[in-house]
Each structure stands twice: as structure tokens, then as C-alpha cells.
Enzyme design. Structure first.
Site, PDB file in Angstrom:
ATOM      1  N   ASP A  38      69.607  72.242  34.407  1.00 38.91           N
ATOM      2  CA  ASP A  38      69.715  73.098  33.235  1.00 38.91           C
ATOM      3  C   ASP A  38      71.160  72.920  32.717  1.00 38.91           C
ATOM      4  O   ASP A  38      72.020  72.402  33.446  1.00 38.91           O
ATOM      5  CB  ASP A  38      69.459  74.556  33.656  1.00 38.91           C
ATOM      6  CG  ASP A  38      69.872  75.536  32.586  1.00 38.91           C
ATOM      7  OD1 ASP A  38      69.398  75.384  31.452  1.00 38.91           O
ATOM      8  OD2 ASP A  38      70.683  76.437  32.879  1.00 38.91           O
ATOM      9  N   ASP A  95      73.209  75.299  29.933  1.00 34.70           N
ATOM     10  CA  ASP A  95      74.034  76.492  29.664  1.00 34.70           C
ATOM     11  C   ASP A  95      73.996  77.456  30.837  1.00 34.70           C
ATOM     12  O   ASP A  95      72.928  77.887  31.273  1.00 34.70           O
ATOM     13  CB  ASP A  95      73.549  77.172  28.385  1.00 34.70           C
ATOM     14  CG  ASP A  95      73.818  76.296  27.182  1.00 34.70           C
ATOM     15  OD1 ASP A  95      74.991  75.984  26.949  1.00 34.70           O
ATOM     16  OD2 ASP A  95      72.859  75.885  26.503  1.00 34.70           O
TER      17      ASP A  95
HETATM   18  C1  XBP Z   1      70.402  78.000  26.793  1.00 32.72           C
HETATM   19  C2  XBP Z   1      69.866  78.568  25.569  1.00 32.72           C
HETATM   20  C3  XBP Z   1      70.371  78.107  24.279  1.00 32.72           C
HETATM   21  C4  XBP Z   1      71.815  78.467  24.002  1.00 32.72           C
HETATM   22  C5  XBP Z   1      72.147  78.240  22.556  1.00 32.72           C
HETATM   23  O1  XBP Z   1      69.603  76.952  27.202  1.00 32.72           O
HETATM   24  O2  XBP Z   1      68.970  79.409  25.602  1.00 32.72           O
HETATM   25  O3  XBP Z   1      69.592  78.661  23.286  1.00 32.72           O
HETATM   26  O4  XBP Z   1      72.051  79.833  24.276  1.00 32.72           O
HETATM   27  O5  XBP Z   1      71.973  76.906  22.229  1.00 32.72           O
HETATM   28  P1  XBP Z   1      69.589  76.350  28.724  1.00 32.72           P
HETATM   29  P2  XBP Z   1      71.427  76.453  20.801  1.00 32.72           P
HETATM   30  O6  XBP Z   1      70.093  77.405  29.682  1.00 32.72           O
HETATM   31  O7  XBP Z   1      68.130  76.030  28.925  1.00 32.72           O
HETATM   32  O8  XBP Z   1      70.448  75.116  28.690  1.00 32.72           O
HETATM   33  O9  XBP Z   1      72.121  77.275  19.774  1.00 32.72           O
HETATM   34  O10 XBP Z   1      71.770  74.993  20.727  1.00 32.72           O
HETATM   35  O11 XBP Z   1      69.938  76.687  20.830  1.00 32.72           O
END
Ligand code: XBP
Length: 254
Positions: free
Chosen positions: A9, A11
């Protein structure tokens, strides 16, 4: 060796991008669009239940009674605001504001050296995933990720399993040959429903979530001189997370 690939993953797992990255970039975009919206740390924690930046904006507008500046089609307004937000996010990353999480660089390097393939399964947009990998890992290390699955590549975002199923398809591997690294309950649900074993590294936003389905829950991946804390599961007498422990987890669960 059973382990053929690690699927990360992004973020919250590779770096603490949510609170100090995405959230700040959303607020800067609101300010530049002269919107009187502010997502404080607590509010953003609640909004994180909605995966995907565009989906999160839409949820906020429809559920928090946020007023739009002028009448315009909602979806195109959201796409515009999200593009502005992504520009601010890239600037924040370029200013080194967001460090990698403990153990990430070491684990990616040893996976690469030991022939374990690397993949990404993220809800964030592909653009934002690539900018994070390029700026925080550097272009050479970023290129070791042979499969990057992100954002709108699938119809249903996490907690749906779609993004992990796509990553497995592109890797041409079965779930029993891979291990995923996640930080949230939503990510765990997606990974579990795709048939994968999952290791969780919690953060401030996710530390109280339910990780019943995880194989191992840690405070971070650890380093040889900075041991992890085990929150749930068996770490088989290891004190930092590495390929050997990944292999052991798969061997014991298959
Ligand atoms: C994290 C998310 C994303 C980010 C924002 O994804 O939910 O939506 O918060 O990114 P993960 P964007 O943990 O699956 O990596 O604005 O590019 O959508």
C-alpha cells in the site's frame, strides 16, 4: 522460497502522507479556490473512511453541506479541485516534508536484492503514487516496482479487493505467493478479500482499528538497531521485518 512478491500500500504505509501531505494539499487547494473549507486533523481522520481523493471531496460536499462557490457540474468541479490539490501535493513531496516510514527503504532494497518482486496497490491516483515513489525513494528504486496499480484503474476502491486482484493479475502470481503491507482496516479488508496474507504497520489514524484478519500487526517495520513492537501476531523471534520473516509468515499460513 514461497514468497515471490511484496505488494505495498502507499499512503500511510510507505510514508505518513495523509496527515501532513494529502490533507495539507487539500487545504491549500481550498484556499486557492477561495473555498471556506478547512480539514483539520480530526475531520480528515473521519474523511479517510472514504478512499480516493475525488471520492473524498464528493463525500464532503454531499455530507457536510459544504457550499460550492458557483453553480457548476459537481464532477468537473471535483476533477479540477483534485488536479490543483495534486500540484500542491507534488510540491510538498519535493520539499522533503514527508519522510519514508521506518524500515521501508531497507525492506525494498533487500527484496530487490533477493529477487522478490515489488508491486503497489493503492487507492490514490497513479500520478500521486508515482510522484511519491520518485521523490521519496528516488527514480532508481522506484523503477524496481514492476507493477503499479492505483486509483481509477479499478472501478471499486478499497475496501473492495479489486486493486489487489489487479496487482495479482499483472504479477501473474497467486495470493499464496505474495504478502501485502498495509496500514488500515480498509486496506486489510481489500487485501484479505483478494486472498492475501497481510502485515499491518499502524499509524496515528489507524492504531485503534480492527486488524483481526491480519497475520502480523506492528508499530513499524523496524530496523536492526530500532526494533518493532508487536501489537498482534507472531514475529517468530524476529525484531525487525525482513524477507525471512515474510517467508515464515507465508510458510505458516499456507
Ligand atoms: C490512500 C487514499 C488516497 C489519498 C489521496 O490510498 O485513500 O485517496 O488519501 O490520494 P492508499 P488521491 O492508502 O490505498 O495508498 O488524492 O490521489 O486520491
Amino acid at each position: 522460497m514461497i514468497l515471490k512478491a511484496l505488494i505495498f500500500d502507499v499512503d500511510g504505509t510507505i510514508a505518513e502522507t495523509e496527515r501532513d501531505g494529502h490533507r495539507v494539499a487539500f487545504n491549500l487547494a481550498f484556499e486557492s479556490a477561495r473555498l471556506p473549507w478547512q480539514w483539520d486533523i480530526e475531520t480528515y481522520g473521519k474523511l479517510l473512511e472514504i478512499g480516493g481523493g475525488k471520492e473524498r471531496l464528493k463525500h464532503y460536499i454531499t455530507h457536510y453541506k459544504a457550499d460550492l462557490p458557483q453553480k457548476q457540474p459537481l464532477d468537473s468541479f471535483i476533477r479540477h479541485l483534485h488536479r490543483v490539490k495534486s500540484r500542491y501535493y507534488a510540491k510538498l513531496l519535493a520539499s522533503d516534508a514527508i519522510p519514508l516510514r521506518i524500515g521501508i527503504k531497507r525492506l525494498i532494497t533487500s527484496a530487490h536484492q533477493e529477487g522478490v518482486r515489488l508491486a503497489i496497490a493503492s487507492t490514490a491516483s497513479e500520478e500521486n503514487v508515482r510522484v511519491l515513489l520518485d521523490t521519496s525513494l528516488g527514480q532508481e528504486m522506484a523503477s524496481w516496482f514492476e507493477v503499479i496499480c492505483a486509483g481509477d484503474m479499478v472501478k471499486n476502491k478499497k475496501p473492495a479487493p479489486d486493486i489487489y486482484l489487479l496487482a495479482l493479475e499483472k504479477l501473474n502470481l497467486s495470493p499464496s505467493e505474495c504478502l501485502s503491507i498495509e496500514d488500515t482496516n480498509q486496506g486489510l479488508r481489500a487485501s484479505y478479500e483478494a486472498g492475501l496474507n497481510t502485515v499491518i504497520t499502524v499509524n496515528d489514524y489507524s492504531k485503534n482499528q480492527d486488524f483481526y484478519r491480519a497475520n502480523l500487526v506492528l508499530n513499524h517495520l523496524g530496523e536492526p538497531d530500532l526494533f518493532f513492537k508487536v501489537i498482534k501476531g507472531n514475529s517468530y523471534n524476529k525484531f525487525y521485518f525482513d524477507i525471512e520473516l515474510s517467508e515464515k509468515i507465508l510458510a505458516m499460513s499456507n
